[in-house]
Design a protein around this motif. Structure first.
Motif, mmCIF file in Angstrom:
data_model
loop_
_atom_site.group_PDB
_atom_site.id
_atom_site.type_symbol
_atom_site.label_atom_id
_atom_site.label_comp_id
_atom_site.label_asym_id
_atom_site.label_seq_id
_atom_site.Cartn_x
_atom_site.Cartn_y
_atom_site.Cartn_z
ATOM 1 N N LEU A 77 9.158 -2.222 14.868
ATOM 2 C CA LEU A 77 9.165 -1.415 16.471
ATOM 3 C C LEU A 77 7.774 -0.710 16.165
ATOM 4 C CD1 LEU A 77 13.481 -0.134 15.938
ATOM 5 C CD2 LEU A 77 11.633 -1.672 17.713
ATOM 6 N N ASP A 78 7.751 -0.994 14.862
ATOM 7 C CA ASP A 78 6.022 -0.313 14.332
ATOM 8 C C ASP A 78 5.056 -1.008 15.433
ATOM 9 O OD1 ASP A 78 6.286 1.362 12.587
ATOM 10 O OD2 ASP A 78 6.299 0.009 10.975
ATOM 11 N N TYR A 79 4.562 -1.974 16.160
ATOM 12 C CA TYR A 79 3.858 -2.522 17.083
ATOM 13 C C TYR A 79 3.946 -1.914 18.488
ATOM 14 C CZ TYR A 79 3.500 -6.300 13.725
ATOM 15 O OH TYR A 79 3.139 -7.107 12.998
ATOM 16 N N LEU A 80 5.354 -0.831 18.461
ATOM 17 C CA LEU A 80 5.117 0.042 20.099
ATOM 18 C C LEU A 80 4.940 1.668 19.768
ATOM 19 C CD1 LEU A 80 9.057 -1.586 21.056
ATOM 20 C CD2 LEU A 80 6.476 -2.132 21.963
ATOM 21 N N VAL A 100 -1.402 4.530 17.700
ATOM 22 C CA VAL A 100 -2.550 4.577 17.026
ATOM 23 C C VAL A 100 -2.024 5.565 15.622
ATOM 24 C CG1 VAL A 100 -4.508 4.237 16.105
ATOM 25 C CG2 VAL A 100 -3.687 1.839 16.789
ATOM 26 N N ALA A 101 -2.499 6.999 17.041
ATOM 27 C CA ALA A 101 -2.219 8.065 16.310
ATOM 28 C C ALA A 101 -1.240 7.733 16.119
ATOM 29 C CB ALA A 101 -2.147 8.819 17.739
ATOM 30 N N ALA A 145 0.772 -1.117 0.071
ATOM 31 C CA ALA A 145 -0.520 0.116 0.219
ATOM 32 C C ALA A 145 0.618 1.066 0.032
ATOM 33 C CB ALA A 145 -1.002 -0.223 1.096
ATOM 34 N N THR A 146 2.283 1.395 0.348
ATOM 35 C CA THR A 146 2.775 2.460 0.400
ATOM 36 C C THR A 146 3.940 2.686 0.492
ATOM 37 O OG1 THR A 146 3.503 2.194 2.870
ATOM 38 C CG2 THR A 146 1.423 3.258 2.759
ATOM 39 N N GLY A 147 4.504 1.242 0.264
ATOM 40 C CA GLY A 147 6.499 1.098 -0.023
ATOM 41 C C GLY A 147 7.438 1.375 0.747
ATOM 42 N N ILE A 148 6.416 1.674 2.030
ATOM 43 C CA ILE A 148 7.465 1.937 3.009
ATOM 44 C C ILE A 148 7.490 0.052 3.893
ATOM 45 C CG2 ILE A 148 7.567 2.890 5.374
ATOM 46 C CD1 ILE A 148 5.894 5.000 4.292
ATOM 47 N N MET A 187 2.014 9.430 10.726
ATOM 48 C CA MET A 187 3.028 9.852 9.988
ATOM 49 C C MET A 187 3.672 8.463 9.239
ATOM 50 S SD MET A 187 4.749 12.697 11.590
ATOM 51 C CE MET A 187 6.013 12.535 11.582
ATOM 52 N N ARG A 188 2.815 7.468 9.512
ATOM 53 C CA ARG A 188 3.249 5.931 8.475
ATOM 54 C C ARG A 188 2.046 5.942 7.362
ATOM 55 N NH1 ARG A 188 7.819 3.751 8.396
ATOM 56 N NH2 ARG A 188 7.236 1.367 8.940
ATOM 57 N N PHE A 189 0.814 6.026 7.954
ATOM 58 C CA PHE A 189 -0.190 5.118 6.536
ATOM 59 C C PHE A 189 -1.312 6.511 6.498
ATOM 60 C CE2 PHE A 189 -0.964 2.163 9.882
ATOM 61 C CZ PHE A 189 0.209 1.633 9.124
ATOM 62 N N ASP A 190 -0.384 8.226 6.768
ATOM 63 C CA ASP A 190 -1.007 9.362 6.301
ATOM 64 C C ASP A 190 -1.103 9.738 4.725
ATOM 65 O OD1 ASP A 190 1.977 9.564 6.048
ATOM 66 O OD2 ASP A 190 1.726 11.729 5.979
ATOM 67 N N ALA A 191 -0.471 8.806 3.389
ATOM 68 C CA ALA A 191 -0.579 8.985 2.531
ATOM 69 C C ALA A 191 -1.082 7.286 2.389
ATOM 70 C CB ALA A 191 0.617 9.024 2.009
ATOM 71 N N ALA A 192 -1.743 6.411 2.762
ATOM 72 C CA ALA A 192 -1.530 5.468 2.494
ATOM 73 C C ALA A 192 -3.178 5.249 1.874
ATOM 74 C CB ALA A 192 -1.390 4.347 3.057
ATOM 75 N N PRO A 193 -3.796 4.321 0.871
ATOM 76 C CA PRO A 193 -4.835 4.554 0.262
ATOM 77 C C PRO A 193 -5.926 4.078 1.770
ATOM 78 C CG PRO A 193 -3.266 2.201 -0.461
ATOM 79 C CD PRO A 193 -2.426 3.305 0.054
ATOM 80 N N THR A 194 -7.455 4.348 1.271
ATOM 81 C CA THR A 194 -7.565 4.228 2.504
ATOM 82 C C THR A 194 -8.561 2.790 2.812
ATOM 83 O OG1 THR A 194 -9.841 3.804 0.283
ATOM 84 C CG2 THR A 194 -8.983 5.885 1.794
#
Length: 122
Positions: free
Chosen positions: A50-53, A56-57, A42-45, A62-69
């Motif tokens: 560490l993302d599990y720590l 959600v905000a 979805a993002t190429g990232i 930061m990580r999903f701001d440009a992600a598809p819905t």
């Protein structure tokens, strides 16, 4: 396969520390691989452990701001079977370890859940 699904999805049998550890590591690896694939697609990232720590905000801003819905609902749907399996294994392992069934609710407490799962592996 039926025995494995019965072991994961039901409340029928106690869970030994060794089985809890083995199945937990295997399921955690499968969950990470799926999360990694969905996020990368979805993002190429690259998704990291560490993302599990992170909160959600933070992830949403930061990580999903440009992600598809479709990404967040897809991640939530992908997480559901792992959530159920985690609850069933943790509840059964807690009871087998002599703890209260209520202690399995620690599975839902961020950061404490990791400590509880480690404790149940002993």
């Amino acid at each position: 396969m039926t025995d494995l699904l019965r072991f994961w999805l039901t409340f029928e049998a106690p869970v030994s520390p060794r089985a809890y550890f083995r199945h937990g590591v295997g399921l955690m690896s499968a969950k990470f691989a799926g999360d990694f694939a969905l996020v990368y697609l979805a993002t190429g990232i690259a998704w990291t452990p560490l993302d599990y720590l992170r909160s959600v905000a933070f992830l949403l801003s930061m990580r999903f701001d440009a992600a598809p819905t479709w990404l967040v609902p897809a991640l939530a749907i992908w997480a559901l079977p792992f959530l159920w399996i985690g609850v069933t294994l943790t509840l059964r392992r807690s009871l087998d370890a002599g703890a209260s069934a209520w202690s399995s609710l620690l599975f839902f407490v961020p950061y404490i859940n990791y400590l509880w799962m480690i404790a149940l592996c002993r």
